[in-house]
Design a protein around this motif. Structure first.
Motif, PDB file in Angstrom:
ATOM      1  N   PRO A  39     -44.428 -53.015  -4.404  1.00 19.04           N
ATOM      2  CA  PRO A  39     -44.243 -52.768  -2.978  1.00 19.04           C
ATOM      3  C   PRO A  39     -44.575 -51.355  -2.505  1.00 19.04           C
ATOM      4  CG  PRO A  39     -42.134 -52.686  -4.080  1.00 19.04           C
ATOM      5  CD  PRO A  39     -43.164 -52.935  -5.148  1.00 19.04           C
ATOM      6  N   SER A  40     -44.819 -50.391  -3.440  1.00 18.97           N
ATOM      7  CA  SER A  40     -45.062 -49.017  -2.988  1.00 18.97           C
ATOM      8  C   SER A  40     -45.926 -48.245  -3.981  1.00 18.97           C
ATOM      9  CB  SER A  40     -43.739 -48.278  -2.759  1.00 18.97           C
ATOM     10  OG  SER A  40     -42.931 -48.293  -3.923  1.00 18.97           O
ATOM     11  N   ILE A  41     -46.791 -47.390  -3.426  1.00 15.54           N
ATOM     12  CA  ILE A  41     -47.713 -46.560  -4.213  1.00 15.54           C
ATOM     13  C   ILE A  41     -47.776 -45.185  -3.558  1.00 15.54           C
ATOM     14  CG2 ILE A  41     -50.053 -46.331  -5.145  1.00 15.54           C
ATOM     15  CD1 ILE A  41     -50.410 -49.357  -4.444  1.00 15.54           C
ATOM     16  N   TYR A  42     -47.850 -44.120  -4.394  1.00 10.23           N
ATOM     17  CA  TYR A  42     -47.958 -42.773  -3.836  1.00 10.23           C
ATOM     18  C   TYR A  42     -48.616 -41.835  -4.845  1.00 10.23           C
ATOM     19  CZ  TYR A  42     -46.829 -38.529  -1.304  1.00 10.23           C
ATOM     20  OH  TYR A  42     -46.934 -37.344  -0.610  1.00 10.23           O
ATOM     21  N   MET A  43     -49.497 -40.947  -4.364  1.00 14.00           N
ATOM     22  CA  MET A  43     -50.071 -39.897  -5.208  1.00 14.00           C
ATOM     23  C   MET A  43     -49.454 -38.563  -4.822  1.00 14.00           C
ATOM     24  SD  MET A  43     -54.021 -38.549  -5.676  1.00 14.00           S
ATOM     25  CE  MET A  43     -54.523 -39.698  -6.961  1.00 14.00           C
ATOM     26  N   ASP A  44     -48.902 -37.851  -5.806  1.00 11.71           N
ATOM     27  CA  ASP A  44     -48.235 -36.584  -5.498  1.00 11.71           C
ATOM     28  C   ASP A  44     -49.219 -35.414  -5.522  1.00 11.71           C
ATOM     29  OD1 ASP A  44     -48.632 -35.779  -8.150  1.00 11.71           O
ATOM     30  OD2 ASP A  44     -46.579 -36.229  -8.771  1.00 11.71           O
ATOM     31  N   LYS A  45     -48.699 -34.203  -5.327  1.00  8.72           N
ATOM     32  CA  LYS A  45     -49.527 -33.006  -5.231  1.00  8.72           C
ATOM     33  C   LYS A  45     -50.257 -32.688  -6.533  1.00  8.72           C
ATOM     34  CE  LYS A  45     -45.444 -30.101  -6.120  1.00  8.72           C
ATOM     35  NZ  LYS A  45     -45.758 -29.823  -7.527  1.00  8.72           N
ATOM     36  N   TRP A  95     -47.694 -42.612  -8.520  1.00  8.52           N
ATOM     37  CA  TRP A  95     -46.373 -43.214  -8.691  1.00  8.52           C
ATOM     38  C   TRP A  95     -46.392 -44.616  -8.108  1.00  8.52           C
ATOM     39  CZ3 TRP A  95     -42.030 -40.278 -10.515  1.00  8.52           C
ATOM     40  CH2 TRP A  95     -42.303 -38.927 -10.746  1.00  8.52           C
ATOM     41  N   VAL A  96     -45.796 -45.548  -8.815  1.00  7.35           N
ATOM     42  CA  VAL A  96     -45.774 -46.939  -8.354  1.00  7.35           C
ATOM     43  C   VAL A  96     -44.350 -47.467  -8.403  1.00  7.35           C
ATOM     44  CG1 VAL A  96     -46.594 -49.281  -8.795  1.00  7.35           C
ATOM     45  CG2 VAL A  96     -48.143 -47.348  -9.111  1.00  7.35           C
ATOM     46  N   GLY A  97     -43.901 -47.941  -7.269  1.00  4.25           N
ATOM     47  CA  GLY A  97     -42.603 -48.595  -7.204  1.00  4.25           C
ATOM     48  C   GLY A  97     -42.761 -50.075  -7.471  1.00  4.25           C
ATOM     49  N   THR A  98     -41.923 -50.619  -8.341  1.00  2.00           N
ATOM     50  CA  THR A  98     -41.989 -52.033  -8.674  1.00  2.00           C
ATOM     51  C   THR A  98     -40.582 -52.620  -8.621  1.00  2.00           C
ATOM     52  OG1 THR A  98     -41.558 -52.044 -11.074  1.00  2.00           O
ATOM     53  CG2 THR A  98     -43.745 -51.329 -10.357  1.00  2.00           C
ATOM     54  N   VAL A 117     -35.437 -51.027  -7.935  1.00  2.00           N
ATOM     55  CA  VAL A 117     -36.344 -51.752  -7.042  1.00  2.00           C
ATOM     56  C   VAL A 117     -36.850 -50.753  -6.001  1.00  2.00           C
ATOM     57  CG1 VAL A 117     -36.638 -53.709  -5.494  1.00  2.00           C
ATOM     58  CG2 VAL A 117     -35.025 -53.877  -7.392  1.00  2.00           C
ATOM     59  N   VAL A 118     -37.981 -50.109  -6.295  1.00  2.00           N
ATOM     60  CA  VAL A 118     -38.476 -49.016  -5.465  1.00  2.00           C
ATOM     61  C   VAL A 118     -39.318 -49.584  -4.328  1.00  2.00           C
ATOM     62  CG1 VAL A 118     -39.716 -46.836  -5.434  1.00  2.00           C
ATOM     63  CG2 VAL A 118     -38.502 -47.548  -7.502  1.00  2.00           C
ATOM     64  N   ASN A 119     -38.790 -49.474  -3.122  1.00  2.00           N
ATOM     65  CA  ASN A 119     -39.408 -50.102  -1.963  1.00  2.00           C
ATOM     66  C   ASN A 119     -40.325 -49.165  -1.190  1.00  2.00           C
ATOM     67  OD1 ASN A 119     -39.609 -52.479  -0.317  1.00  2.00           O
ATOM     68  ND2 ASN A 119     -38.392 -51.420   1.236  1.00  2.00           N
ATOM     69  N   PHE A 120     -40.076 -47.841  -1.284  1.00  2.00           N
ATOM     70  CA  PHE A 120     -40.855 -46.874  -0.511  1.00  2.00           C
ATOM     71  C   PHE A 120     -40.752 -45.514  -1.177  1.00  2.00           C
ATOM     72  CE2 PHE A 120     -41.343 -43.748   2.945  1.00  2.00           C
ATOM     73  CZ  PHE A 120     -42.583 -44.128   3.431  1.00  2.00           C
ATOM     74  N   MET A 121     -41.833 -44.696  -1.047  1.00  2.00           N
ATOM     75  CA  MET A 121     -41.840 -43.345  -1.605  1.00  2.00           C
ATOM     76  C   MET A 121     -42.528 -42.391  -0.648  1.00  2.00           C
ATOM     77  SD  MET A 121     -42.921 -43.948  -5.583  1.00  2.00           S
ATOM     78  CE  MET A 121     -44.167 -45.185  -5.249  1.00  2.00           C
ATOM     79  N   SER A 129     -36.818 -44.896  -2.053  1.00  2.00           N
ATOM     80  CA  SER A 129     -35.813 -45.814  -1.511  1.00  2.00           C
ATOM     81  C   SER A 129     -35.677 -46.990  -2.464  1.00  2.00           C
ATOM     82  CB  SER A 129     -36.205 -46.297  -0.110  1.00  2.00           C
ATOM     83  OG  SER A 129     -37.304 -47.170  -0.164  1.00  2.00           O
ATOM     84  N   ASP A 130     -34.442 -47.372  -2.740  1.00  2.00           N
ATOM     85  CA  ASP A 130     -34.149 -48.431  -3.695  1.00  2.00           C
ATOM     86  C   ASP A 130     -33.392 -49.548  -2.983  1.00  2.00           C
ATOM     87  OD1 ASP A 130     -32.921 -49.988  -5.834  1.00  2.00           O
ATOM     88  OD2 ASP A 130     -33.404 -48.336  -7.176  1.00  2.00           O
TER      89      ASP A 130
END
Length: 207
Positions: A123-129, A134-137, A164-168, A179-180
């Protein structure tokens, strides 16, 4: 998008574009794969990427052409639940069963470059600095460091930092916030995890 339009996905009626106070509906009648729309992003080239219940659609607003991807032609699953363009212009696709990295080097022939995390709902994917992805599953938090071949599962001294990582998102200090759906919120400062939940004053643990 770059033309100033607002695109709105619906649960049953396809995609709606709001421009200059007027709505235009784009649906299966216009060539989209399904009318149940989840994520929408506009990439650096002006293409619109639309995730649906039955595949991924790339729409070119200039010539009104479509490219579609689903399980039959390469994706790990046809249910698309999150889309992310990283700072390198790569498109990541989170599905009901795994993560897909697209090869968009040939605009007229988009393919799947690599698949990761099979049997994971994404439900969520993010690339940091630091260019780590990072992938939330629904099976916890995963991270692929820059240059690494695959994802690692993140844990701390108390077990999983999030289940359960819904948002980053990343704040101005470079801290990652998660957010979990079960355990509240988690702040990661690059070394340590800090949980914020009902015990620490949060109104509820479903975030």
């Amino acid at each position: 998008d770059r033309e100033g339009s607002l695109w709105v996905g619906t649960g049953v009626s396809g995609l709606n574009r709001l421009r200059e106070g007027k709505f235009l509906t784009v649906s299966t009648k216009e060539g989209m794969s399904n009318d149940v729309v989840f994520p929408i992003i506009s990439d650096k080239n002006g293409y619109l990427w639309i995730g649906t219940h039955e595949g991924l659609n790339r729409y070119n607003p200039k010539d009104k052409t479509w490219i579609m991807l689903n399980k039959e032609n390469g994706l790990s699953h046809s249910g698309i639940y999150t889309l992310y363009e990283d700072r390198n212009g790569r498109i990541w696709v989170g599905t009901d069963d795994g993560l897909n990295l697209l090869d968009t080097s040939r605009p007229d022939n988009v393919t799947v470059e690599k698949k990761y995390l099979d049997k994971h709902y994404i439900p969520s994917i993010y690339m940091d600095k630091d260019n780590a992805v990072w992938v939330g599953t629904f099976k916890g938090l995963k991270r692929k460091k820059a240059g690494a071949k695959d994802f690692e599962k993140l844990t701390d001294k108390d077990g999983e930092p999030a289940s359960v990582v819904n948002f980053m998102m990343e704040d101005r200090n470079g801290h990652l916030w998660l957010s979990d759906l079960r355990k509240g919120m988690v702040e990661y400062d690059g070394k340590n995890y800090r949980r914020i939940d009902e015990k620490s004053g949060l109104a509820g643990n479903t975030v």
